[in-house]
Design a protein around this motif. Structure first.
Motif, PDB file in Angstrom:
ATOM      1  N   ASP A 107       0.656   5.893  -0.062  1.00  0.00           N
ATOM      2  CA  ASP A 107      -0.136   6.934   0.074  1.00  0.00           C
ATOM      3  C   ASP A 107       0.033   7.877  -1.072  1.00  0.00           C
ATOM      4  O   ASP A 107       0.511   8.785  -1.180  1.00  0.00           O
ATOM      5  CB  ASP A 107       0.486   7.682   1.338  1.00  0.00           C
ATOM      6  CG  ASP A 107      -0.462   8.919   1.884  1.00  0.00           C
ATOM      7  OD1 ASP A 107      -1.663   8.973   1.414  1.00  0.00           O
ATOM      8  OD2 ASP A 107      -0.114   9.473   2.676  1.00  0.00           O
ATOM      9  N   GLU A 141       0.884  -1.327   0.025  1.00  0.00           N
ATOM     10  CA  GLU A 141       0.196  -0.009   0.080  1.00  0.00           C
ATOM     11  C   GLU A 141       0.719   1.223   0.036  1.00  0.00           C
ATOM     12  O   GLU A 141       2.041   1.251   0.529  1.00  0.00           O
ATOM     13  CB  GLU A 141      -0.876   0.097   1.281  1.00  0.00           C
ATOM     14  CG  GLU A 141      -1.947  -1.123   1.039  1.00  0.00           C
ATOM     15  CD  GLU A 141      -3.001  -1.015   2.408  1.00  0.00           C
ATOM     16  OE1 GLU A 141      -2.762   0.057   3.201  1.00  0.00           O
ATOM     17  OE2 GLU A 141      -3.919  -1.934   2.480  1.00  0.00           O
ATOM     18  N   ASN A 161      -4.033   5.620   0.749  1.00  0.00           N
ATOM     19  CA  ASN A 161      -4.120   4.164   0.919  1.00  0.00           C
ATOM     20  C   ASN A 161      -4.690   3.459  -0.261  1.00  0.00           C
ATOM     21  O   ASN A 161      -5.407   2.763  -0.294  1.00  0.00           O
ATOM     22  CB  ASN A 161      -5.205   4.237   1.962  1.00  0.00           C
ATOM     23  CG  ASN A 161      -4.855   4.477   3.288  1.00  0.00           C
ATOM     24  OD1 ASN A 161      -3.588   4.340   3.641  1.00  0.00           O
ATOM     25  ND2 ASN A 161      -5.797   5.340   4.036  1.00  0.00           N
TER      26      ASN A 161
END
Length: 484
Positions: free
Chosen positions: A117, A115, A132
């Motif tokens: 950002d 994951e 996310n």
């Protein structure tokens, strides 16, 4: 509720739920493999292809061109993610991310998922980036030459956020469909079980009434579906047969008590007279007693024959038979007796199909009809026996006379046991002849009808017709020359 849960229909509904659930799982697995598995393989193939291209670029153009290419790729508006790091220091040189994901070094050169950002390094339009997000990628170490320490670490990845959202939605949809199917199956199972219970309760109610002695009760049709209606119809037919047998037994017992009381009384009186007589008078009384006993035995034999035929005991062995041939044999046997009684016995036959039946029983039925005609067609001169095909292709067997006939209102009555129209009963007989014929017709699924030979005349005459169903598979017609 507990009774509903124990019904067969509810259990079938549960089985359908299990089968439907298995079908949904199999279908979901097929859809998943046809979409997401293939998409995963395609994504990995694109990553490998891009790594191969960058490796070739590094080998032919050098480190500067590699760094420039990765820098340019960070500005592409697609799902690709790139990072270029120094192998010695791990410092970021170019790329879409500020740091290498933690799972990258643990995965080696295998595909890994991580994951990140958004894309904070992309300054073109940062407001549109989402946090996310999910991606998959690989890292590879580029070496200047074989055996040397790696100089650069390259990470190539693809954003899979949309694909994962679709995967979650698919799973959610499958859950909803599965739960809806289970709920619908439970509702339908309960509804069908309740409907079946009502129909079964109707059958049970009728059975209880019949067990209590009301043989006129029948199961209502039209509300239970084709299968239950067919079952109910079969049960009603069985009840009709049972009622006929019970009624016949009652009639037999009543008629035996009424009709055989007189012969037994006569036998007793004659034996009493014989005891007090001698010589010729004694012999005459004993002979008359013997004749009376013979008539009683004949009556009991006919009653036994009717009972055996109606119970199906003597109709189990059937075979294809030619009714025309049977008619020839019986009329030839009865022709002398008919002539002695003042009748002309005529036979007319045409080619007819075979029927499935008992030769002995059909012969007995025709013999009874000829006996009745010779006995009751008073004033008549002719008895006609006809065998032909009717308009439906079935076999028509008719016996007609030109006697007084039977009024239409008595046609049903004369088919019953011990039925005789003359109150004085001066004519010999026990009233079982047509009853036996009717039983033989039912045993062959044939239709027995009574009518007038000449409705317009004073002497209407009587015509008794038995229509035997032909054998469906027997297309060949038995060739029998017409005889008059």
């Amino acid at each position: 509720m507990r009774r509903l849960l124990n019904t067969t229909s509810f259990r079938v509904a549960i089985l359908n739920i299990v089968l439907f659930g298995a079908a949904v799982l199999i279908l979901g697995w097929i859809v998943y493999n046809a979409t997401f598995r293939n998409a995963e393989r395609d994504t990995e193939a694109l990553i490998d292809q891009e790594i191969t291209l960058l490796a070739k670029l590094y080998a032919t153009e050098g480190a500067g061109t590699l760094r420039t290419a990765i820098g340019q790729r960070t500005f592409w508006q697609d799902d690709s993610i790139y990072m270029l790091l120094g192998a010695q220091t791990g410092a970021r040189l170019e790329g879409d991310l500020s740091s290498l994901p933690e799972k990258a070094l643990e995965a080696g050169e295998r595909l890994f998922e991580f994951e990140y950002d958004g894309r904070p390094i992309d300054a073109t339009n940062p407001a549109t980036q989402e946090a996310n997000r999910k991606a998959v990628g690989k890292i590879v170490r580029f070496r200047p030459a074989e055996g040397e320490d790696p100089r650069f670490i390259i990470m190539v990845a693809r954003d899979i956020t949309i694909r994962e959202v679709l995967r979650e939605r698919l799973f959610d949809a499958m859950k909803i469909v599965g739960l809806a199917a289970i709920g619908l199956a439970l509702i339908l199972g309960a509804a069908f079980g309740s409907s079946l219970m009502r129909q079964v309760e109707t059958i049970n109610k009728t059975a209880r009434a019949i067990r209590a002695g009301d043989l006129s009760q029948r199961i209502k049709l039209g509300n239970g579906g084709a299968e239950l209606d067919e079952l109910a119809q079969n049960l009603n037919d069985m009840l009709d047969q049972i009622e006929r047998l019970m009624t016949g037994m009652k009639e037999v017992s009543d008629n035996i008590a009424h009709d055989l009381r007189s012969p037994l009384t006569r036998i007793r009186n004659r034996l009493t007279v014989a005891l007090d007589s001698d010589g010729r008078a004694k012999d005459q009384e004993l002979a008359a007693t013997l004749d009376e006993a013979e008539r009683m035995i004949a009556t009991f034999n006919e009653l036994l024959s009717i009972a055996r035929i109606e119970s199906g005991e003597v109709t189990g062995k059937k075979e294809p038979v030619n009714v025309a041939e049977i008619a020839e044999e019986v009329t030839e046997l009865y022709e002398p007796a008919a002539n002695d009684s003042g009748f002309v016995l005529k036979l007319t036959t045409k080619p007819v199909p075979l029927v499935n039946g008992s030769r002995a029983l059909i012969s007995q039925a025709l013999a009874n009809l000829l006996d009745n005609a010779m006995k009751y067609a008073e004033g008549g001169t002719c008895i006609d026996v006809t065998v032909r095909r009717d308009r439906n292709g079935n076999v028509f067997l008719g016996v007609a006379d030109n006697g007084p006939g039977i009024p239409p209102e008595h046609h049903d009555h004369v088919l019953q046991r011990y039925a005789r129209l003359e109150e004085s009963r001066t004519t010999t007989g026990n009233g079982l002849g047509l009853s036996l014929v009717s039983a033989i017709a039912r045993a062959h699924n044939a239709v027995l009808t009574l009518g007038a030979t000449h409705p317009e005349r004073e002497k209407r005459g009587l015509q008794v017709v038995i229509r035997f169903p032909r054998i469906p598979a027997m297309a060949k017609i038995a060739q029998n020359p017409a005889k008059t």
